[in-house]
Scaffold this motif. Sequence first.
Motif, PDB file in Angstrom:
ATOM      1  N   VAL A 163     -55.703 -39.439   6.737  1.00 43.54           N
ATOM      2  CA  VAL A 163     -54.920 -38.597   6.320  1.00 43.54           C
ATOM      3  C   VAL A 163     -54.938 -38.605   4.788  1.00 43.54           C
ATOM      4  N   LEU A 164     -55.384 -37.545   4.179  1.00 44.22           N
ATOM      5  CA  LEU A 164     -55.595 -37.257   2.832  1.00 44.22           C
ATOM      6  C   LEU A 164     -54.713 -36.589   2.150  1.00 44.22           C
ATOM      7  N   PRO A 165     -54.273 -36.974   1.179  1.00 42.62           N
ATOM      8  CA  PRO A 165     -52.927 -36.246   0.431  1.00 42.62           C
ATOM      9  C   PRO A 165     -53.701 -34.979  -0.193  1.00 42.62           C
ATOM     10  N   THR A 166     -52.880 -33.988  -0.698  1.00 46.23           N
ATOM     11  CA  THR A 166     -53.482 -32.671  -1.368  1.00 46.23           C
ATOM     12  C   THR A 166     -54.158 -33.099  -2.769  1.00 46.23           C
ATOM     13  N   LEU A 167     -55.002 -32.287  -3.274  1.00 46.46           N
ATOM     14  CA  LEU A 167     -55.499 -32.388  -4.529  1.00 46.46           C
ATOM     15  C   LEU A 167     -54.610 -32.743  -5.732  1.00 46.46           C
ATOM     16  N   ASP A 168     -53.561 -32.058  -5.505  1.00 46.40           N
ATOM     17  CA  ASP A 168     -52.434 -32.165  -6.679  1.00 46.40           C
ATOM     18  C   ASP A 168     -51.929 -33.626  -6.785  1.00 46.40           C
ATOM     19  N   GLU A 169     -51.741 -34.171  -5.540  1.00 51.63           N
ATOM     20  CA  GLU A 169     -50.972 -35.391  -5.146  1.00 51.63           C
ATOM     21  C   GLU A 169     -52.105 -36.507  -4.885  1.00 51.63           C
ATOM     22  N   SER A 170     -53.179 -36.473  -5.303  1.00 53.45           N
ATOM     23  CA  SER A 170     -54.153 -37.533  -5.078  1.00 53.45           C
ATOM     24  C   SER A 170     -54.082 -38.657  -6.110  1.00 53.45           C
ATOM     25  N   ASP A 171     -53.457 -38.094  -7.075  1.00 51.35           N
ATOM     26  CA  ASP A 171     -53.525 -39.441  -8.029  1.00 51.35           C
ATOM     27  C   ASP A 171     -52.651 -40.534  -7.450  1.00 51.35           C
ATOM     28  N   THR A 172     -51.641 -40.090  -6.709  1.00 50.52           N
ATOM     29  CA  THR A 172     -50.757 -41.196  -6.193  1.00 50.52           C
ATOM     30  C   THR A 172     -51.549 -42.203  -5.038  1.00 50.52           C
ATOM     31  N   TRP A 173     -52.609 -41.495  -4.433  1.00 46.92           N
ATOM     32  CA  TRP A 173     -53.269 -42.193  -3.472  1.00 46.92           C
ATOM     33  C   TRP A 173     -54.337 -42.904  -4.380  1.00 46.92           C
ATOM     34  N   PHE A 174     -54.673 -42.635  -5.385  1.00 45.55           N
ATOM     35  CA  PHE A 174     -55.623 -43.483  -6.302  1.00 45.55           C
ATOM     36  C   PHE A 174     -54.902 -44.575  -7.057  1.00 45.55           C
ATOM     37  N   SER A 175     -53.547 -44.340  -7.339  1.00 46.51           N
ATOM     38  CA  SER A 175     -52.878 -45.528  -8.090  1.00 46.51           C
ATOM     39  C   SER A 175     -52.612 -46.333  -7.190  1.00 46.51           C
ATOM     40  N   THR A 176     -52.227 -46.226  -5.873  1.00 46.31           N
ATOM     41  CA  THR A 176     -52.054 -47.450  -4.921  1.00 46.31           C
ATOM     42  C   THR A 176     -53.347 -48.315  -4.499  1.00 46.31           C
ATOM     43  N   LYS A 177     -54.496 -47.512  -4.393  1.00 43.18           N
ATOM     44  CA  LYS A 177     -55.726 -48.286  -4.011  1.00 43.18           C
ATOM     45  C   LYS A 177     -56.552 -48.704  -5.100  1.00 43.18           C
ATOM     46  N   LEU A 178     -56.450 -48.197  -6.350  1.00 39.54           N
ATOM     47  CA  LEU A 178     -57.331 -48.462  -7.546  1.00 39.54           C
ATOM     48  C   LEU A 178     -57.561 -49.955  -7.674  1.00 39.54           C
ATOM     49  N   PRO A 179     -56.384 -50.985  -7.621  1.00 35.50           N
ATOM     50  CA  PRO A 179     -56.488 -52.212  -8.006  1.00 35.50           C
ATOM     51  C   PRO A 179     -57.457 -53.183  -6.973  1.00 35.50           C
ATOM     52  N   THR A 180     -57.585 -52.397  -5.826  1.00 38.60           N
ATOM     53  CA  THR A 180     -58.286 -53.151  -4.793  1.00 38.60           C
ATOM     54  C   THR A 180     -59.901 -52.995  -4.734  1.00 38.60           C
TER      55      THR A 180
END
Length: 286
Positions: A87-104
């Motif tokens: 389940v992908l976020p929208t392009l405008d909301e993708s920063d939240t997706w990255f903020s969650t996964k970036l530390p991994t």
Amino acid sequence: MSIQNTEQKQTPWAVIAIIIAAIIAFVIYYYVFAADDNNAIDTAVPTVIAPVKEPVLEIEVTPEIIESDIATEQVEEDITDIEPEIVLPTLDESDTWFSTKLPTLTWRKELLKLVVTEDMIRRFVVFTDNFSQGTLAYEHTPLITPNAKFTAVEEQTTNGVKFQWDESSARRFSNYVDLLRSMDSEMLVQWYVELKPLIDQAYGELGYPEQDFTEVLHNAITKVLDMEIPKTQPELERPSVMYKYKDESLESLDDAEKLLLRLGKENLLVIKSVMLEINEKLARAR
């Protein structure tokens, strides 16, 4: 009457008596002993027939076990084939997706402060597209720019001031290289594949709705891999505020290639190694 005549008269009766006794013995044997033998045979029959039924019962049970195993294997195969839906976020909301996964993505989490966490997919697409064409879009860089500026070593000669490349100035890029080296390349490629619809959407916003961004990414990586490293430290000149390469072949490089040159020999070798690994995994993912 003589004794001889008497013995002759008694002999037939003796023979007759023996025959009668034999007949009686035969009759007794037939009706008594033969009957007992028949009874013994009859009673032995069930013991022979009874075990024959056991294999029949085993044959009836075996198909149930086989069918059960087949059904279990089929269920396991069905479960294995089911992949979780992404389940992908929208392009405008993708920063939240990255903020969650970036530390991994890296074990050097303290270096994540170098990443610009605003509009990350669009920044990646714009910067990569420009880099593949030889230009640098600093306003869309995915990483913050280093604070330290480029410096050169000045040397007084009889012909005036000579400017030499200062290898120590490449240290300002060390943290960026360490961040790239610490990243999980397998995860990077997996993220790229998962987020490809959003990446294509961002690339379409630049006016390329029908083109595959992976080709652009491949061209950018190829530019890094093809970059030649000078064997000696480049000599510089400073006709104005900005430095220029005295060697015309270096000065004619595009802006993206000059950036790679400013990274320094050691940093560029590390980046080449990482890009080669990513390029190979990306090719397999395609």
